[in-house]
Every structure is written in structure tokens, then in C-alpha cells.
Design an enzyme around this catalytic site. Structure first.
Site, PDB file in Angstrom:
ATOM      1  N   HIS A 104      -4.433 -34.112 103.506  1.00  0.00           N
ATOM      2  CA  HIS A 104      -4.142 -35.542 103.592  1.00  0.00           C
ATOM      3  C   HIS A 104      -4.639 -36.092 104.915  1.00  0.00           C
ATOM      4  O   HIS A 104      -4.629 -35.403 105.934  1.00  0.00           O
ATOM      5  CB  HIS A 104      -2.646 -35.834 103.428  1.00  0.00           C
ATOM      6  CG  HIS A 104      -1.757 -35.042 104.337  1.00  0.00           C
ATOM      7  ND1 HIS A 104      -1.429 -33.725 104.084  1.00  0.00           N
ATOM      8  CD2 HIS A 104      -1.148 -35.357 105.510  1.00  0.00           C
ATOM      9  CE1 HIS A 104      -0.650 -33.279 105.056  1.00  0.00           C
ATOM     10  NE2 HIS A 104      -0.466 -34.248 105.938  1.00  0.00           N
ATOM     11  N   HIS A 106      -3.929 -39.034 107.688  1.00  0.00           N
ATOM     12  CA  HIS A 106      -3.002 -40.041 108.196  1.00  0.00           C
ATOM     13  C   HIS A 106      -3.814 -41.245 108.670  1.00  0.00           C
ATOM     14  O   HIS A 106      -4.764 -41.088 109.442  1.00  0.00           O
ATOM     15  CB  HIS A 106      -2.226 -39.516 109.406  1.00  0.00           C
ATOM     16  CG  HIS A 106      -1.267 -38.413 109.099  1.00  0.00           C
ATOM     17  ND1 HIS A 106       0.082 -38.630 108.907  1.00  0.00           N
ATOM     18  CD2 HIS A 106      -1.454 -37.078 108.955  1.00  0.00           C
ATOM     19  CE1 HIS A 106       0.695 -37.474 108.678  1.00  0.00           C
ATOM     20  NE2 HIS A 106      -0.225 -36.512 108.699  1.00  0.00           N
TER      21      HIS A 106
HETATM   22  P1  AMP Z   1       1.718 -33.397 108.033  1.00  0.00           P
HETATM   23  O1  AMP Z   1       2.680 -33.107 109.136  1.00  0.00           O
HETATM   24  O2  AMP Z   1       0.336 -33.737 108.514  1.00  0.00           O
HETATM   25  O3  AMP Z   1       1.734 -32.323 106.950  1.00  0.00           O
HETATM   26  O4  AMP Z   1       2.243 -34.737 107.380  1.00  0.00           O
HETATM   27  C1  AMP Z   1       3.018 -34.804 106.230  1.00  0.00           C
HETATM   28  C2  AMP Z   1       3.502 -36.220 106.120  1.00  0.00           C
HETATM   29  O5  AMP Z   1       3.971 -36.417 104.811  1.00  0.00           O
HETATM   30  C3  AMP Z   1       4.654 -36.554 107.050  1.00  0.00           C
HETATM   31  O6  AMP Z   1       4.274 -37.655 107.888  1.00  0.00           O
HETATM   32  C4  AMP Z   1       5.798 -36.924 106.099  1.00  0.00           C
HETATM   33  O7  AMP Z   1       6.581 -37.993 106.563  1.00  0.00           O
HETATM   34  C5  AMP Z   1       5.038 -37.305 104.846  1.00  0.00           C
HETATM   35  N1  AMP Z   1       5.755 -37.132 103.601  1.00  0.00           N
HETATM   36  C6  AMP Z   1       6.459 -36.061 103.179  1.00  0.00           C
HETATM   37  N2  AMP Z   1       6.933 -36.253 101.937  1.00  0.00           N
HETATM   38  C7  AMP Z   1       6.496 -37.481 101.545  1.00  0.00           C
HETATM   39  C8  AMP Z   1       6.647 -38.263 100.357  1.00  0.00           C
HETATM   40  N3  AMP Z   1       7.349 -37.819  99.310  1.00  0.00           N
HETATM   41  N4  AMP Z   1       6.086 -39.486 100.317  1.00  0.00           N
HETATM   42  C9  AMP Z   1       5.380 -39.961 101.375  1.00  0.00           C
HETATM   43  N5  AMP Z   1       5.195 -39.268 102.521  1.00  0.00           N
HETATM   44  C10 AMP Z   1       5.736 -38.055 102.602  1.00  0.00           C
END
Ligand code: AMP
Ligand code: ZN
Length: 138
Positions: A104, A106
């Protein structure tokens, strides 16, 4: 590894619609939605619909497409949110802070100095939904 979906993966569940999201953009290969723990107002995640663990695992044509879409979303947020800058990044591996093991990007908007929009927002479900419908990219 089946790259179409991983039954344990929360982002694959969002792609399949079994977990809801605050939808921003979608095409045949990718999906963007609001991060549920936003660092600033409008913090958005952009993912491929297929399951790849991280940047290193993802085919380059998809990385190129996601970056093209990330740029479109960011340009759109200049107008839709009044953003004046962005951090656009991906975390690779848990030591770098990757928590969700589905690639993903950001997209984190920033605003003029002293704007409250630079702070972590506490949004209700309704407020998330209003924001998503206001800044949706068609
Ligand atoms: P990372 O630390 O790069 O893996 O980022 C994962 C991101 O996913 C974090 O910023 C979380 O807040 C976000 N996240 C986790 N679950 C969900 C969800 N169900 N919907 C939207 N964002 C999510
Ligand atoms: Zn997945």
C-alpha cells in the site's frame, strides 16, 4: 502464493467488500480509501486489488500504475482539500513500520503551517463518510 487474494489479509477483505472502507477511488487494478487512523486530514491508502506483500513483491507495471494514481489523487487533493504538500510513501517490512502485509502507498496531505488539518484528526464514522464523499476521485 496466490496473488489474487489472501483470506487472512484485511486489505484483501476490503477489496472483496467483506470489510467496509471510506472509498476514494477504484479502477480495475487498484483501490484507494481513507486510512482509519489518519496522521492528517485526508490520509489515504492506495492498494493493488491483487495481494502482494510489499513493494519488493509487486510487479513493476503495477507499481507504475499505482504511482500514476497516487499522483492523480494528490493533485486532486490540492483542490478538494486545499492541501499544499504531501508525504507519499510505502513501508517495506516490519522493521520499517509495515503492519499490513499487502502493498500500500500512504498519501498524506499537508496544509499551511498552523492549520489544524495537519493534526491527527479524531473522526466519527459520519465524519469519515462525509470527508470521503467530499474528496472522492471519479
Ligand atoms: P503500514 O504501517 O504501512 O502497514 O500501514 C497500515 C495502515 O493501515 C495504518 O496507517 C492503519 O491505520 C491502516 N489501516 C489498518 N486497517 C485499516 C482499515 N480497515 N481501513 C483503513 N485503514 C486501515
Ligand atoms: Zn491482501
Amino acid at each position: 502464493m496466490d496473488h489474487l487474494k489472501n483470506s487472512e489479509c484485511i486489505f484483501c477483505k476490503i477489496v472483496q467488500g467483506s470489510i467496509p472502507c471510506y472509498h476514494i477511488y477504484e479502477d480495475d487494478t487498484c483501490l484507494a480509501f481513507l486510512d482509519v487512523a489518519p496522521l492528517t486530514t485526508g490520509h489515504t491508502l492506495l492498494i493493488p486489488k491483487s495481494h502482494y506483500v510489499n513493494l519488493l513483491d509487486t510487479p513493476s507495471f503495477l507499481i507504475a500504475h499505482l504511482n500514476t494514481i497516487a499522483k492523480r489523487i494528490a493533485r486532486h487533493y490540492l483542490e478538494a482539500l486545499g492541501a499544499t504538500g504531501f508525504k507519499i510513501h510505502t513501508n517495506v517490512g516490519k522493521n520499517a513500520g509495515q503492519v499490513v502485509n499487502h502493498y500500500h502507498i500512504h498519501i498524506i496531505p499537508y496544509y499551511p503551517k498552523n492549520s489544524q488539518l495537519n493534526e491527527k484528526p479524531q473522526l466519527s464514522n459520519d465524519a469519515f463518510q462525509d470527508l470521503a464523499s467530499k474528496i472522492k476521485l471519479n
